[in-house]
Design an enzyme around this catalytic site. Structure first.
Site, PDB file in Angstrom:
ATOM      1  CD  GLU A 528       1.355   7.579  -8.348  1.00  0.00           C
ATOM      2  OE1 GLU A 528       1.098   6.704  -9.189  1.00  0.00           O
ATOM      3  OE2 GLU A 528       2.139   7.611  -7.337  1.00  0.00           O
ATOM      4  CD  GLU A 634       3.538   9.211  -2.216  1.00  0.00           C
ATOM      5  OE1 GLU A 634       4.370   8.673  -2.896  1.00  0.00           O
ATOM      6  OE2 GLU A 634       2.525   9.376  -2.404  1.00  0.00           O
TER       7      GLU A 634
HETATM    8  O1  9MR Z   1       5.839   2.706  -0.485  1.00  0.00           O
HETATM    9  C1  9MR Z   1       5.103   2.025  -1.431  1.00  0.00           C
HETATM   10  C2  9MR Z   1       5.596   0.596  -1.365  1.00  0.00           C
HETATM   11  O2  9MR Z   1       5.699  -0.109  -0.336  1.00  0.00           O
HETATM   12  C3  9MR Z   1       4.497  -0.220  -2.515  1.00  0.00           C
HETATM   13  O3  9MR Z   1       5.117  -1.367  -2.632  1.00  0.00           O
HETATM   14  C4  9MR Z   1       4.122   0.564  -3.689  1.00  0.00           C
HETATM   15  C5  9MR Z   1       3.381  -0.069  -4.582  1.00  0.00           C
HETATM   16  O4  9MR Z   1       2.935   0.307  -5.604  1.00  0.00           O
HETATM   17  O5  9MR Z   1       3.879   1.820  -3.330  1.00  0.00           O
HETATM   18  C6  9MR Z   1       4.426   2.529  -2.666  1.00  0.00           C
HETATM   19  O6  9MR Z   1       4.133   3.852  -2.240  1.00  0.00           O
HETATM   20  C7  9MR Z   1       3.660   4.701  -3.403  1.00  0.00           C
HETATM   21  C8  9MR Z   1       2.567   5.349  -3.287  1.00  0.00           C
HETATM   22  O7  9MR Z   1       1.405   4.699  -2.701  1.00  0.00           O
HETATM   23  C9  9MR Z   1       2.157   6.460  -4.413  1.00  0.00           C
HETATM   24  N1  9MR Z   1       3.099   7.059  -4.957  1.00  0.00           N
HETATM   25  C10 9MR Z   1       4.490   6.297  -5.287  1.00  0.00           C
HETATM   26  C11 9MR Z   1       4.936   5.516  -3.896  1.00  0.00           C
HETATM   27  C12 9MR Z   1       6.017   4.829  -4.081  1.00  0.00           C
HETATM   28  O8  9MR Z   1       5.923   4.147  -5.287  1.00  0.00           O
END
Ligand code: 9MR
Length: 708
Positions: A528, A634
């Protein structure tokens, strides 16, 4: 809630370098102009005479949903970051990021010219900037049974105190007087005709624990009009109210745990230009009264626990946490423990008890839990938690397993694994179904920097180690997520000196990759890095290295893992738009620069009304034309108001078809697999429901994988 503020974080050399790269980033330019310090900003909110101030970068306040060591928190698996505010577009809102100064006007230059070609990395810092992981960071064997996951020895992090006290404020900090205001001044605002909003009469305050404090925020603007106001984070137990006269109040009765120096940040926005802003942080000194008996005693609570579905004969562990706003630890009573249950204390957290039992028959168990106050036993609160016990046969899915169907096509089919899944009540069921269905698994949160390396030289590997061991025994390839991201960073990295960040980043990449070696053959190296408009995100990494951080990260990853597949991972880039254009420009620039990147991870957090498949096919085609692989990393499909499970199934199937039709598409992975555990749980975005039953989406991809 704590912030430590660096007033000299811009080094002279940095300013020289960045002016070329970030010509639009006014905040940085202003800071360079004032010798890298915002000390000149007046504390009383008198509008400044020149553009100035430092973008503090909002703290992410990420809670990775699982607390510390697995399942120990109440709403395990939930996404404490509040990032599920819907989307208007019906597409992916990604991480809904609020961090890193995104309120500033600046978008950076187009991506292409910013990557240095053919870089040769210097050796890693020697001596290292921070201590390499040592024996004191090694996980230890978990004692006692942990769900049914018995093919490997579950390990736990050592229970050393890892308190991050970097930002804890002292009486000396408070005595130093109010913090300077921070100004956000978009480039297009003419400061000679539009003056900044400011606060009337705002200052630091003192209060005794147990007393009610009211702070009134009155924003003013010399051009007339009433500025808007928004608070950053509201302290636990406080109210922030609108007085309907242009002012707002913070009303708070702090209790014993809040004794110390607390901060509260609030932003005033210009009535005409909403991104033209003044931010103030007040400090609240909470003192212990000499006679604490007057402090109100609040009834303790049992923290929320989601109902779960579990399987007969599985070993069930339920982590029950009690809490008390006054800071004492309540006792826990279980009125009707299941037959044969034991209750053991948590190995490190006093407020958590672990209920363990093996349900013998299919039934619904309503556990009645009570938290009782440590000081006044007449004070208590109860809650009921339902565990539904089903037979083995209730979890049989008809047809072939997804991984069997995918293997014959050489496709990786995966899911993101809940951190600490093995400690959940339904951990055994979760592990078994995941292993039956998927040949690929991602570390959803278990490898994020704030978890793995919360303090310099301190590492916590247990969650990732357990997942890797589990994946090995179940023949799943592990996808490491994510080495370099702007979120879920520990405070010490966000506050590190700019000229040391490259070294920290490279050390982290090297240490994490070399620990797992061949056990993690695919990595999201950078996650990102782009904004919605396709420009570079102004992140912890970008502000230190410019866009070269991406190239440097990949080169370090390649040095540390010569054989691994290295991905750039991004959201909202599969369908057409400026961000997708930005992705193509970035990947072109990287490949031109000789950056060792092997492919793109497309996150694809979609909604069930998504239909922009032609655009996705075109984007995949452009990535393939750059000789890069495509990984769908994802995927999840939220069912928002008015949408159906059938629409969701169609999106899963169409995206699968796009992947199957594109030879460079190597993986089709969902961000979880049961609606029980999803960052967008309320939108039921996954293949199985919360009771582990297959949804139309499951059958749709099963059928599509089975077709020729
Ligand atoms: O699924 C993840 C969630 O449990 C966390 O709280 C969050 C924190 O930022 O991150 C989520 O996963 C993210 C991933 O690492 C990067 N792409 C977006 C995902 C959804 O937010």
């Amino acid at each position: 809630m704590f912030h430590s503020r660096s007033t000299s974080f811009l080094k002279p050399g940095f300013c020289g370098l960045k002016i070329g790269l970030l010509s639009l980033m006014l905040v940085f330019l202003a800071a360079c102009g004032s010798s890298g310090s915002d000390n000149t900003a007046p504390a009383d909110d008198t509008p400044p005479t020149q553009d100035g101030g430092e973008d503090t970068g909002a703290d992410d306040a990420d809670t990775s949903g699982q607390g510390d060591d697995a399942g120990s928190t109440d709403t395990a698996g939930s996404d404490g970051d509040g990032s599920t505010t819907g989307t208007a577009t019906g597409s992916d809102s990604g991480t809904d990021d609020t961090g890193n100064g995104s309120t500033d006007s600046g978008s950076s230059d187009p991506v292409s010219s910013e990557i240095t070609a053919d870089r040769v990395l210097d050796p890693l810092p020697n001596p290292p900037l921070t201590a390499a992981p040592g024996a004191d960071s090694e996980p230890v064997r978990a004692l006692g049974p942990v769900s049914n996951v018995t093919e490997f020895f579950v390990v736990r992090n050592p229970t050393r105190d890892l308190e991050d006290d970097y930002g804890i404020l002292t009486d000396e900090d408070f005595a130093a007087g109010p913090l300077p205001a921070v100004y956000h001044i978009p480039e297009h605002v003419d400061t000679s005709t539009n003056s900044l909003p400011y606060f009337d009469n705002l200052t630091d305050v003192e209060v005794f624990a147990g007393e009610e404090l009211t702070v009134i925020f009155k924003p003013l603007d010399d051009d007339g009009g009433i500025p808007g106001l928004f608070p950053n984070a509201i302290p636990a137990g406080a109210r922030y109210v609108d007085n309907f006269n242009g002012t707002r109040s913070l009303i708070w009765r702090p209790l014993q745990p809040q004794v110390g120096i607390q901060e509260f940040t609030i932003t005033a926005t210009d009535p005409v230009e909403p991104y033209y802003r003044t931010e103030r942080t007040i400090r609240i000194k909470v003192k212990m009264p000499s006679d604490p008996s007057g402090i109100v005693n609040i009834a303790p609570v049992v923290n929320e626990i989601w109902p779960r579905t579990v399987r007969v004969n599985d070993f069930v562990t339920l982590y029950i946490k009690v809490s008390d706003a006054n800071g004492t630890i309540p006792s826990l009573e279980i009125a009707n423990p299941p037959a044969g249950a034991t209750i053991v204390p948590h190995y490190s957290e006093e407020a958590i008890s672990i209920l363990r039992f093996v349900p013998q028959t299919a039934e619904a168990i309503d556990l009645e839990l009570t938290a009782r106050d440590a000081e006044d036993t007449s004070l208590s609160t109860s809650r009921t938690v339902t565990l539904e016990v089903l037979e083995d046969s209730d979890f049989i899915r008809p047809g072939s397993r997804l991984r069997e169907l995918a293997a014959s096509r050489d496709l990786l089919i995966g899911y993101a694994a809940l951190q600490g899944f093995y400690e959940q009540p339904d951990g055994a069921l979760y592990a078994d179904i995941a292993a039956e269905e998927f040949n690929f698994v991602t570390t959803e949160n278990s490898l994020k920097w704030d978890l793995v390396n919360p303090l310099p030289g301190k590492y916590r590997w247990a969650q990732a180690d357990n997942l890797v061991q589990h994946a090995k025994t179940r023949r799943q390839a592990v996808h490491g997520h994510t080495l370099v991201w702007h979120r879920q960073l520990p405070g010490w990295i966000k506050r590190s000196a700019l000229d040391e960040r490259e070294g920290h980043m490279r050390e982290f990449i090297d240490r994490v990759i070399t620990r797992y070696g061949d056990d993690i053959p695919i990595w999201d190296v950078v996650n990102e890095a782009l904004e919605e408009d396709g420009s570079f995100r102004q992140s912890t990494w970008y502000e230190a290295m410019g866009a070269d951080f991406i190239d440097i990260a990949f080169r370090q990853a390649r040095l540390s893992a010569p054989e691994a597949v290295l991905l750039y991972n991004e959201y909202d880039v599969s369908f057409a738009g400026p961000k997708s254009d930005g992705l193509i420009a970035l990947m072109t620039a990287l490949t031109d620069a000789g950056t060792p990147v092997d492919g793109v991870g497309f996150q694809m957090h979609l909604d069930a009304d998504f239909d922009r498949y032609e655009e996705v096919a075109a984007t995949f085609g452009k990535i393939a034309a750059l000789d890069l692989d495509i990984y769908i990393t994802e995927l999840d499909v939220s069912i928002r108001s008015g949408m159906s499970e059938e629409q969701q199934a169609e999106v899963y199937e169409e995206v699968l078809s796009l992947c199957l039709d594109q030879p460079r598409c190597k993986a089709y992975q969902a961000w979880g697999f049961t609606d029980m555990y999803s960052w967008r749980r309320e939108f039921n975005p996954l293949l199985l429901d919360r009771r582990y039953q297959p949804k139309p989406a499951y059958f749709a991809i099963q059928e599509r994988l089975g077709q020729n």
